[in-house]
Design a protein around this motif. Sequence first.
Motif, PDB file in Angstrom:
ATOM      1  N   VAL A  91       0.832  -1.197   0.000  1.00  0.00           N
ATOM      2  CA  VAL A  91       0.000   0.000   0.000  1.00  0.00           C
ATOM      3  C   VAL A  91       0.870   1.251   0.000  1.00  0.00           C
ATOM      4  O   VAL A  91       1.963   1.248   0.561  1.00  0.00           O
ATOM      5  CB  VAL A  91      -0.949  -0.029   1.223  1.00  0.00           C
ATOM      6  N   LYS A  92       0.353   2.316  -0.653  1.00  0.00           N
ATOM      7  CA  LYS A  92       1.055   3.594  -0.656  1.00  0.00           C
ATOM      8  C   LYS A  92       0.531   4.508   0.451  1.00  0.00           C
ATOM      9  O   LYS A  92       1.302   5.079   1.206  1.00  0.00           O
ATOM     10  CB  LYS A  92       0.894   4.292  -2.009  1.00  0.00           C
ATOM     11  N   ASP A  93      -0.812   4.664   0.521  1.00  0.00           N
ATOM     12  CA  ASP A  93      -1.356   5.599   1.507  1.00  0.00           C
ATOM     13  C   ASP A  93      -2.509   5.036   2.348  1.00  0.00           C
ATOM     14  O   ASP A  93      -2.485   5.114   3.555  1.00  0.00           O
ATOM     15  CB  ASP A  93      -1.782   6.909   0.837  1.00  0.00           C
ATOM     16  N   LYS A  94      -3.521   4.437   1.710  1.00  0.00           N
ATOM     17  CA  LYS A  94      -4.668   3.921   2.462  1.00  0.00           C
ATOM     18  C   LYS A  94      -4.892   2.456   2.136  1.00  0.00           C
ATOM     19  O   LYS A  94      -4.878   2.060   0.980  1.00  0.00           O
ATOM     20  CB  LYS A  94      -5.935   4.713   2.130  1.00  0.00           C
ATOM     21  N   VAL A  95      -5.138   1.665   3.179  1.00  0.00           N
ATOM     22  CA  VAL A  95      -5.436   0.244   3.000  1.00  0.00           C
ATOM     23  C   VAL A  95      -6.863  -0.004   3.495  1.00  0.00           C
ATOM     24  O   VAL A  95      -7.271   0.538   4.525  1.00  0.00           O
ATOM     25  CB  VAL A  95      -4.414  -0.667   3.726  1.00  0.00           C
ATOM     26  N   LEU A 142       2.796   0.424  19.277  1.00  0.00           N
ATOM     27  CA  LEU A 142       1.416   0.637  18.841  1.00  0.00           C
ATOM     28  C   LEU A 142       1.315   2.023  18.217  1.00  0.00           C
ATOM     29  O   LEU A 142       1.634   3.028  18.850  1.00  0.00           O
ATOM     30  CB  LEU A 142       0.457   0.520  20.038  1.00  0.00           C
ATOM     31  N   LEU A 143       0.892   2.074  16.965  1.00  0.00           N
ATOM     32  CA  LEU A 143       0.817   3.345  16.231  1.00  0.00           C
ATOM     33  C   LEU A 143      -0.596   3.908  16.178  1.00  0.00           C
ATOM     34  O   LEU A 143      -0.775   5.114  16.179  1.00  0.00           O
ATOM     35  CB  LEU A 143       1.323   3.141  14.795  1.00  0.00           C
ATOM     36  N   LYS A 144      -1.583   3.029  16.103  1.00  0.00           N
ATOM     37  CA  LYS A 144      -2.955   3.492  15.897  1.00  0.00           C
ATOM     38  C   LYS A 144      -3.925   2.431  16.383  1.00  0.00           C
ATOM     39  O   LYS A 144      -3.689   1.245  16.200  1.00  0.00           O
ATOM     40  CB  LYS A 144      -3.158   3.739  14.394  1.00  0.00           C
ATOM     41  N   THR A 145      -5.021   2.864  17.044  1.00  0.00           N
ATOM     42  CA  THR A 145      -6.086   1.957  17.461  1.00  0.00           C
ATOM     43  C   THR A 145      -7.403   2.472  16.884  1.00  0.00           C
ATOM     44  O   THR A 145      -7.709   3.655  17.004  1.00  0.00           O
ATOM     45  CB  THR A 145      -6.192   1.893  19.002  1.00  0.00           C
ATOM     46  N   ILE A 146      -8.152   1.572  16.254  1.00  0.00           N
ATOM     47  CA  ILE A 146      -9.436   1.933  15.652  1.00  0.00           C
ATOM     48  C   ILE A 146     -10.501   1.005  16.223  1.00  0.00           C
ATOM     49  O   ILE A 146     -10.336  -0.220  16.224  1.00  0.00           O
ATOM     50  CB  ILE A 146      -9.391   1.782  14.114  1.00  0.00           C
ATOM     51  N   ASN A 169       1.292   8.711   6.464  1.00  0.00           N
ATOM     52  CA  ASN A 169       2.286   9.432   7.269  1.00  0.00           C
ATOM     53  C   ASN A 169       3.392   8.522   7.801  1.00  0.00           C
ATOM     54  O   ASN A 169       4.317   9.001   8.454  1.00  0.00           O
ATOM     55  CB  ASN A 169       1.627  10.126   8.460  1.00  0.00           C
ATOM     56  N   TYR A 170       3.291   7.224   7.562  1.00  0.00           N
ATOM     57  CA  TYR A 170       4.287   6.288   8.096  1.00  0.00           C
ATOM     58  C   TYR A 170       5.352   5.967   7.061  1.00  0.00           C
ATOM     59  O   TYR A 170       5.105   6.018   5.854  1.00  0.00           O
ATOM     60  CB  TYR A 170       3.612   4.991   8.581  1.00  0.00           C
ATOM     61  N   ALA A 171       6.533   5.603   7.536  1.00  0.00           N
ATOM     62  CA  ALA A 171       7.663   5.271   6.662  1.00  0.00           C
ATOM     63  C   ALA A 171       7.412   3.952   5.936  1.00  0.00           C
ATOM     64  O   ALA A 171       6.593   3.137   6.373  1.00  0.00           O
ATOM     65  CB  ALA A 171       8.941   5.165   7.499  1.00  0.00           C
ATOM     66  N   SER A 172       8.120   3.760   4.842  1.00  0.00           N
ATOM     67  CA  SER A 172       8.041   2.488   4.123  1.00  0.00           C
ATOM     68  C   SER A 172       8.515   1.367   5.038  1.00  0.00           C
ATOM     69  O   SER A 172       9.395   1.575   5.872  1.00  0.00           O
ATOM     70  CB  SER A 172       8.931   2.522   2.871  1.00  0.00           C
ATOM     71  N   GLY A 210     -13.224 -11.831  21.611  1.00  0.00           N
ATOM     72  CA  GLY A 210     -11.816 -12.063  21.923  1.00  0.00           C
ATOM     73  C   GLY A 210     -11.088 -12.866  20.864  1.00  0.00           C
ATOM     74  O   GLY A 210      -9.904 -13.169  21.015  1.00  0.00           O
ATOM     75  N   ASN A 211     -11.774 -13.222  19.770  1.00  0.00           N
ATOM     76  CA  ASN A 211     -11.095 -13.897  18.663  1.00  0.00           C
ATOM     77  C   ASN A 211     -10.200 -12.880  17.977  1.00  0.00           C
ATOM     78  O   ASN A 211     -10.545 -11.707  17.895  1.00  0.00           O
ATOM     79  CB  ASN A 211     -12.105 -14.453  17.659  1.00  0.00           C
ATOM     80  N   ARG A 212      -9.050 -13.342  17.481  1.00  0.00           N
ATOM     81  CA  ARG A 212      -8.132 -12.372  16.888  1.00  0.00           C
ATOM     82  C   ARG A 212      -7.394 -12.939  15.694  1.00  0.00           C
ATOM     83  O   ARG A 212      -7.332 -14.151  15.507  1.00  0.00           O
ATOM     84  CB  ARG A 212      -7.150 -11.874  17.936  1.00  0.00           C
ATOM     85  N   THR A 213      -6.828 -12.032  14.923  1.00  0.00           N
ATOM     86  CA  THR A 213      -5.951 -12.394  13.814  1.00  0.00           C
ATOM     87  C   THR A 213      -4.904 -11.298  13.677  1.00  0.00           C
ATOM     88  O   THR A 213      -5.082 -10.184  14.182  1.00  0.00           O
ATOM     89  CB  THR A 213      -6.733 -12.582  12.496  1.00  0.00           C
ATOM     90  N   HIS A 214      -3.820 -11.638  13.014  1.00  0.00           N
ATOM     91  CA  HIS A 214      -2.745 -10.683  12.741  1.00  0.00           C
ATOM     92  C   HIS A 214      -2.503 -10.683  11.233  1.00  0.00           C
ATOM     93  O   HIS A 214      -2.373 -11.749  10.631  1.00  0.00           O
ATOM     94  CB  HIS A 214      -1.463 -11.069  13.484  1.00  0.00           C
ATOM     95  N   GLU A 215      -2.468  -9.498  10.656  1.00  0.00           N
ATOM     96  CA  GLU A 215      -2.249  -9.366   9.220  1.00  0.00           C
ATOM     97  C   GLU A 215      -1.023  -8.469   8.982  1.00  0.00           C
ATOM     98  O   GLU A 215      -0.828  -7.480   9.690  1.00  0.00           O
ATOM     99  CB  GLU A 215      -3.477  -8.716   8.540  1.00  0.00           C
ATOM    100  N   LYS A 216      -0.229  -8.829   7.995  1.00  0.00           N
ATOM    101  CA  LYS A 216       0.953  -8.040   7.660  1.00  0.00           C
ATOM    102  C   LYS A 216       0.590  -7.016   6.580  1.00  0.00           C
ATOM    103  O   LYS A 216      -0.082  -7.350   5.613  1.00  0.00           O
ATOM    104  CB  LYS A 216       2.047  -8.979   7.151  1.00  0.00           C
ATOM    105  N   ILE A 217       1.019  -5.782   6.782  1.00  0.00           N
ATOM    106  CA  ILE A 217       0.811  -4.726   5.794  1.00  0.00           C
ATOM    107  C   ILE A 217       2.189  -4.250   5.334  1.00  0.00           C
ATOM    108  O   ILE A 217       3.058  -3.954   6.148  1.00  0.00           O
ATOM    109  CB  ILE A 217       0.036  -3.516   6.391  1.00  0.00           C
ATOM    110  N   VAL A 218       2.381  -4.204   4.007  1.00  0.00           N
ATOM    111  CA  VAL A 218       3.634  -3.712   3.446  1.00  0.00           C
ATOM    112  C   VAL A 218       3.396  -2.301   2.918  1.00  0.00           C
ATOM    113  O   VAL A 218       2.564  -2.101   2.027  1.00  0.00           O
ATOM    114  CB  VAL A 218       4.143  -4.636   2.313  1.00  0.00           C
ATOM    115  N   LYS A 219       4.117  -1.327   3.489  1.00  0.00           N
ATOM    116  CA  LYS A 219       3.996   0.071   3.053  1.00  0.00           C
ATOM    117  C   LYS A 219       5.125   0.357   2.074  1.00  0.00           C
ATOM    118  O   LYS A 219       6.294   0.144   2.376  1.00  0.00           O
ATOM    119  CB  LYS A 219       4.080   0.994   4.288  1.00  0.00           C
ATOM    120  N   GLU A 220       4.733   0.804   0.874  1.00  0.00           N
ATOM    121  CA  GLU A 220       5.751   1.091  -0.169  1.00  0.00           C
ATOM    122  C   GLU A 220       6.443   2.416   0.112  1.00  0.00           C
ATOM    123  O   GLU A 220       5.862   3.320   0.693  1.00  0.00           O
ATOM    124  CB  GLU A 220       5.088   1.143  -1.542  1.00  0.00           C
TER     125      GLU A 220
END
Length: 189
Positions: free
Chosen positions: A122-126, A147-151, A164-167, A179-189
Amino acid sequence: RNNTTSKLPAVLPVILKNFSVSKNGCVAFIIFSTSFESDMASFEIEFSNDGVVYTKAATINALGNSNAEKDYGYQFPMQPGKDYFIRLKMIDRSGSFTYSAVRTLTNCSNDITGILLIPNPVKDKVTVSGLPVGKNILMLYGIKGQLLKTIYSTADIVTIDISNYASGIYLLRIEDTNGNRTHEKIVKE
């Protein structure tokens, strides 16, 4: 002439037509049906984690007398990482009982599935889609674990601005109401 009488084993006045177990996440679904009942009192659902010592999970009242198909069902929470052996104890009104065959469920997981991240990289919004129904917490972490952001969201689609975050690589943790959870990887270009 032989006068000895052999005692036949007690046969319960019930015909178990179907007995199946399944799971969705960490919830066990027990479904069974009878095609005949005569003076039946109840069904006890029993479970075990070792196949030796059983614990009663529930008692379900029987219809009692019926020669038509009758469906029963029950669900209960499972613990992740444990095996479950499940059986029915079928009890008639005189107190006689018999057990069904044992069914097994293995190692449930509280993971959330079906999450989709677009675009990624992603470049700006995912956009995060496929979120579970209810209140979800989305937490964005940097590569060092900060932790950068909580939504907090009840929508099934959420857009996250990371312009606003670095690549680099970021981790998105998603947790639902249960309480079920998952973790997803985001690649910032």
